[in-house]
Scaffold this motif. Sequence first.
Motif, PDB file in Angstrom:
ATOM      1  N   VAL A  59       0.841  -1.199   0.000  1.00 17.65           N
ATOM      2  CA  VAL A  59       0.000   0.000   0.000  1.00 17.65           C
ATOM      3  C   VAL A  59       0.876   1.249   0.000  1.00 17.65           C
ATOM      4  CG1 VAL A  59      -1.663   1.335   1.357  1.00 17.65           C
ATOM      5  CG2 VAL A  59      -1.964  -1.132   1.082  1.00 17.65           C
ATOM      6  N   MET A  60       1.880   1.249   0.847  1.00 23.92           N
ATOM      7  CA  MET A  60       2.768   2.402   0.926  1.00 23.92           C
ATOM      8  C   MET A  60       3.512   2.616  -0.388  1.00 23.92           C
ATOM      9  SD  MET A  60       5.620   3.006   3.849  1.00 23.92           S
ATOM     10  CE  MET A  60       5.993   4.632   4.409  1.00 23.92           C
ATOM     11  N   LEU A  61       3.978   1.541  -0.995  1.00 28.94           N
ATOM     12  CA  LEU A  61       4.678   1.625  -2.272  1.00 28.94           C
ATOM     13  C   LEU A  61       3.758   2.148  -3.364  1.00 28.94           C
ATOM     14  CD1 LEU A  61       7.179   1.053  -4.014  1.00 28.94           C
ATOM     15  CD2 LEU A  61       6.338  -1.285  -4.275  1.00 28.94           C
ATOM     16  N   ALA A  62       2.527   1.652  -3.423  1.00 27.16           N
ATOM     17  CA  ALA A  62       1.579   2.090  -4.454  1.00 27.16           C
ATOM     18  C   ALA A  62       1.237   3.574  -4.292  1.00 27.16           C
ATOM     19  CB  ALA A  62       0.311   1.245  -4.395  1.00 27.16           C
ATOM     20  N   VAL A  63       0.954   3.995  -3.063  1.00 26.86           N
ATOM     21  CA  VAL A  63       0.629   5.408  -2.826  1.00 26.86           C
ATOM     22  C   VAL A  63       1.823   6.288  -3.179  1.00 26.86           C
ATOM     23  CG1 VAL A  63       0.046   7.111  -1.053  1.00 26.86           C
ATOM     24  CG2 VAL A  63      -1.137   4.914  -1.106  1.00 26.86           C
ATOM     25  N   SER A  64       3.005   5.835  -2.826  1.00 22.49           N
ATOM     26  CA  SER A  64       4.201   6.609  -3.117  1.00 22.49           C
ATOM     27  C   SER A  64       4.428   6.747  -4.622  1.00 22.49           C
ATOM     28  CB  SER A  64       5.407   5.938  -2.454  1.00 22.49           C
ATOM     29  OG  SER A  64       6.570   6.696  -2.653  1.00 22.49           O
ATOM     30  N   LEU A  65       4.323   5.648  -5.359  1.00 21.02           N
ATOM     31  CA  LEU A  65       4.550   5.707  -6.799  1.00 21.02           C
ATOM     32  C   LEU A  65       3.496   6.548  -7.511  1.00 21.02           C
ATOM     33  CD1 LEU A  65       5.662   2.030  -7.535  1.00 21.02           C
ATOM     34  CD2 LEU A  65       7.092   4.087  -7.409  1.00 21.02           C
ATOM     35  N   VAL A  66       2.240   6.380  -7.140  1.00 19.64           N
ATOM     36  CA  VAL A  66       1.176   7.174  -7.754  1.00 19.64           C
ATOM     37  C   VAL A  66       1.363   8.651  -7.411  1.00 19.64           C
ATOM     38  CG1 VAL A  66      -1.309   7.634  -7.692  1.00 19.64           C
ATOM     39  CG2 VAL A  66      -0.476   5.288  -7.879  1.00 19.64           C
ATOM     40  N   SER A  67       1.738   8.933  -6.187  1.00 17.25           N
ATOM     41  CA  SER A  67       1.936  10.326  -5.778  1.00 17.25           C
ATOM     42  C   SER A  67       3.094  10.963  -6.528  1.00 17.25           C
ATOM     43  CB  SER A  67       2.185  10.404  -4.274  1.00 17.25           C
ATOM     44  OG  SER A  67       1.053   9.956  -3.576  1.00 17.25           O
ATOM     45  N   TRP A  68       4.188  10.233  -6.684  1.00 21.03           N
ATOM     46  CA  TRP A  68       5.320  10.779  -7.444  1.00 21.03           C
ATOM     47  C   TRP A  68       4.897  11.052  -8.881  1.00 21.03           C
ATOM     48  CZ3 TRP A  68       9.294  13.108  -5.561  1.00 21.03           C
ATOM     49  CH2 TRP A  68       9.823  12.737  -4.328  1.00 21.03           C
ATOM     50  N   ALA A  69       4.090  10.164  -9.464  1.00 23.87           N
ATOM     51  CA  ALA A  69       3.644  10.362 -10.838  1.00 23.87           C
ATOM     52  C   ALA A  69       2.706  11.571 -10.958  1.00 23.87           C
ATOM     53  CB  ALA A  69       2.947   9.103 -11.348  1.00 23.87           C
ATOM     54  N   LEU A  70       1.919  11.825  -9.922  1.00 23.54           N
ATOM     55  CA  LEU A  70       0.947  12.919  -9.974  1.00 23.54           C
ATOM     56  C   LEU A  70       1.507  14.267  -9.538  1.00 23.54           C
ATOM     57  CD1 LEU A  70      -2.266  11.132  -8.672  1.00 23.54           C
ATOM     58  CD2 LEU A  70      -1.697  11.765 -11.033  1.00 23.54           C
ATOM     59  N   THR A  71       2.775  14.325  -9.186  1.00 26.44           N
ATOM     60  CA  THR A  71       3.343  15.618  -8.808  1.00 26.44           C
ATOM     61  C   THR A  71       3.398  16.571  -9.992  1.00 26.44           C
ATOM     62  OG1 THR A  71       5.586  14.779  -9.133  1.00 26.44           O
ATOM     63  CG2 THR A  71       4.701  14.750  -6.876  1.00 26.44           C
ATOM     64  N   ALA A  72       3.354  16.042 -11.212  1.00 28.47           N
ATOM     65  CA  ALA A  72       3.361  16.911 -12.398  1.00 28.47           C
ATOM     66  C   ALA A  72       2.132  17.811 -12.431  1.00 28.47           C
ATOM     67  CB  ALA A  72       3.433  16.057 -13.666  1.00 28.47           C
ATOM     68  N   ILE A  73       1.027  17.359 -11.866  1.00 25.58           N
ATOM     69  CA  ILE A  73      -0.178  18.196 -11.827  1.00 25.58           C
ATOM     70  C   ILE A  73      -0.469  18.663 -10.400  1.00 25.58           C
ATOM     71  CG2 ILE A  73      -1.211  17.237 -13.912  1.00 25.58           C
ATOM     72  CD1 ILE A  73      -2.944  15.467 -12.137  1.00 25.58           C
ATOM     73  N   ALA A  74       0.508  18.561  -9.546  1.00 27.15           N
ATOM     74  CA  ALA A  74       0.483  19.074  -8.171  1.00 27.15           C
ATOM     75  C   ALA A  74      -0.471  18.338  -7.239  1.00 27.15           C
ATOM     76  CB  ALA A  74       0.174  20.566  -8.149  1.00 27.15           C
ATOM     77  N   VAL A  75      -1.180  17.335  -7.709  1.00 24.71           N
ATOM     78  CA  VAL A  75      -2.070  16.572  -6.838  1.00 24.71           C
ATOM     79  C   VAL A  75      -1.268  15.576  -5.995  1.00 24.71           C
ATOM     80  CG1 VAL A  75      -4.005  14.934  -6.816  1.00 24.71           C
ATOM     81  CG2 VAL A  75      -3.968  16.812  -8.462  1.00 24.71           C
ATOM     82  N   GLY A  76      -0.148  15.125  -6.537  1.00 26.42           N
ATOM     83  CA  GLY A  76       0.648  14.108  -5.867  1.00 26.42           C
ATOM     84  C   GLY A  76       1.271  14.544  -4.566  1.00 26.42           C
ATOM     85  N   TYR A  77       1.367  15.851  -4.358  1.00 30.93           N
ATOM     86  CA  TYR A  77       1.980  16.333  -3.122  1.00 30.93           C
ATOM     87  C   TYR A  77       1.154  15.977  -1.890  1.00 30.93           C
ATOM     88  CZ  TYR A  77       5.274  18.748  -6.078  1.00 30.93           C
ATOM     89  OH  TYR A  77       6.249  19.030  -6.988  1.00 30.93           O
ATOM     90  N   VAL A  78      -0.133  15.808  -2.059  1.00 28.42           N
ATOM     91  CA  VAL A  78      -0.983  15.377  -0.942  1.00 28.42           C
ATOM     92  C   VAL A  78      -0.588  13.963  -0.526  1.00 28.42           C
ATOM     93  CG1 VAL A  78      -3.348  14.863  -0.216  1.00 28.42           C
ATOM     94  CG2 VAL A  78      -2.881  16.858  -1.646  1.00 28.42           C
ATOM     95  N   GLY A  79      -0.439  13.074  -1.502  1.00 28.74           N
ATOM     96  CA  GLY A  79      -0.014  11.702  -1.208  1.00 28.74           C
ATOM     97  C   GLY A  79       1.377  11.648  -0.630  1.00 28.74           C
ATOM     98  N   LEU A  80       2.271  12.487  -1.134  1.00 24.91           N
ATOM     99  CA  LEU A  80       3.635  12.509  -0.602  1.00 24.91           C
ATOM    100  C   LEU A  80       3.663  13.028   0.830  1.00 24.91           C
ATOM    101  CD1 LEU A  80       5.718  13.698  -3.674  1.00 24.91           C
ATOM    102  CD2 LEU A  80       5.458  11.385  -2.764  1.00 24.91           C
ATOM    103  N   PHE A  81       2.791  13.968   1.144  1.00 28.12           N
ATOM    104  CA  PHE A  81       2.677  14.427   2.533  1.00 28.12           C
ATOM    105  C   PHE A  81       2.220  13.278   3.428  1.00 28.12           C
ATOM    106  CE2 PHE A  81       0.044  15.999   6.013  1.00 28.12           C
ATOM    107  CZ  PHE A  81       0.983  16.768   6.691  1.00 28.12           C
ATOM    108  N   PHE A  82       1.220  12.519   2.952  1.00 28.34           N
ATOM    109  CA  PHE A  82       0.721  11.362   3.704  1.00 28.34           C
ATOM    110  C   PHE A  82       1.831  10.331   3.914  1.00 28.34           C
ATOM    111  CE2 PHE A  82      -1.251   7.092   3.466  1.00 28.34           C
ATOM    112  CZ  PHE A  82      -1.898   7.109   4.685  1.00 28.34           C
ATOM    113  N   ILE A  83       2.604  10.041   2.872  1.00 25.29           N
ATOM    114  CA  ILE A  83       3.704   9.079   2.986  1.00 25.29           C
ATOM    115  C   ILE A  83       4.779   9.616   3.926  1.00 25.29           C
ATOM    116  CG2 ILE A  83       5.554   7.915   1.706  1.00 25.29           C
ATOM    117  CD1 ILE A  83       2.825   6.682   1.282  1.00 25.29           C
ATOM    118  N   GLY A  84       5.064  10.905   3.855  1.00 29.34           N
ATOM    119  CA  GLY A  84       6.043  11.499   4.761  1.00 29.34           C
ATOM    120  C   GLY A  84       5.621  11.378   6.216  1.00 29.34           C
ATOM    121  N   LEU A  85       4.340  11.601   6.469  1.00 26.54           N
ATOM    122  CA  LEU A  85       3.817  11.426   7.822  1.00 26.54           C
ATOM    123  C   LEU A  85       3.912   9.968   8.258  1.00 26.54           C
ATOM    124  CD1 LEU A  85       2.372  12.731  10.251  1.00 26.54           C
ATOM    125  CD2 LEU A  85       0.212  12.254   9.080  1.00 26.54           C
ATOM    126  N   TRP A  86       3.585   9.049   7.346  1.00 27.40           N
ATOM    127  CA  TRP A  86       3.677   7.620   7.622  1.00 27.40           C
ATOM    128  C   TRP A  86       5.120   7.228   7.934  1.00 27.40           C
ATOM    129  CZ3 TRP A  86       1.006   3.643   3.858  1.00 27.40           C
ATOM    130  CH2 TRP A  86       0.913   2.403   4.482  1.00 27.40           C
TER     131      TRP A  86
END
Length: 111
Positions: A59-86
Amino acid sequence: MAIAQRIPNTGNPGLSDAAALMHYDANKRSVLVAYILWFVLGWFAAHRFYAGRVFSGLVMLAVSLVSWALTAIAVGYVGLFFIGLWLFLDAFLIPGMIRSYNRGIIASLGR
């Protein structure tokens, strides 16, 4: 208390105490290695896979990879914040995860 005294060997008559101890030593996990994996490859959940937490690692790997991919449209930073907190919380949970994994090894030797 010596580790040989903590490893029960009642359920497997063919496994001597020395063999059980060798099996434990060969398969136990280290907290130091888990922290190194957390520090170097934490975004990819390597420390969770090492600690035997495969589902949460996936789960952590999937969220991280999807978030990194979505940083191009700035949505991925929310997921990266969640992973950073995790990852921050995992810094405190790693000793318990490793202890739980090692106790599982001991319990399997007693069967």
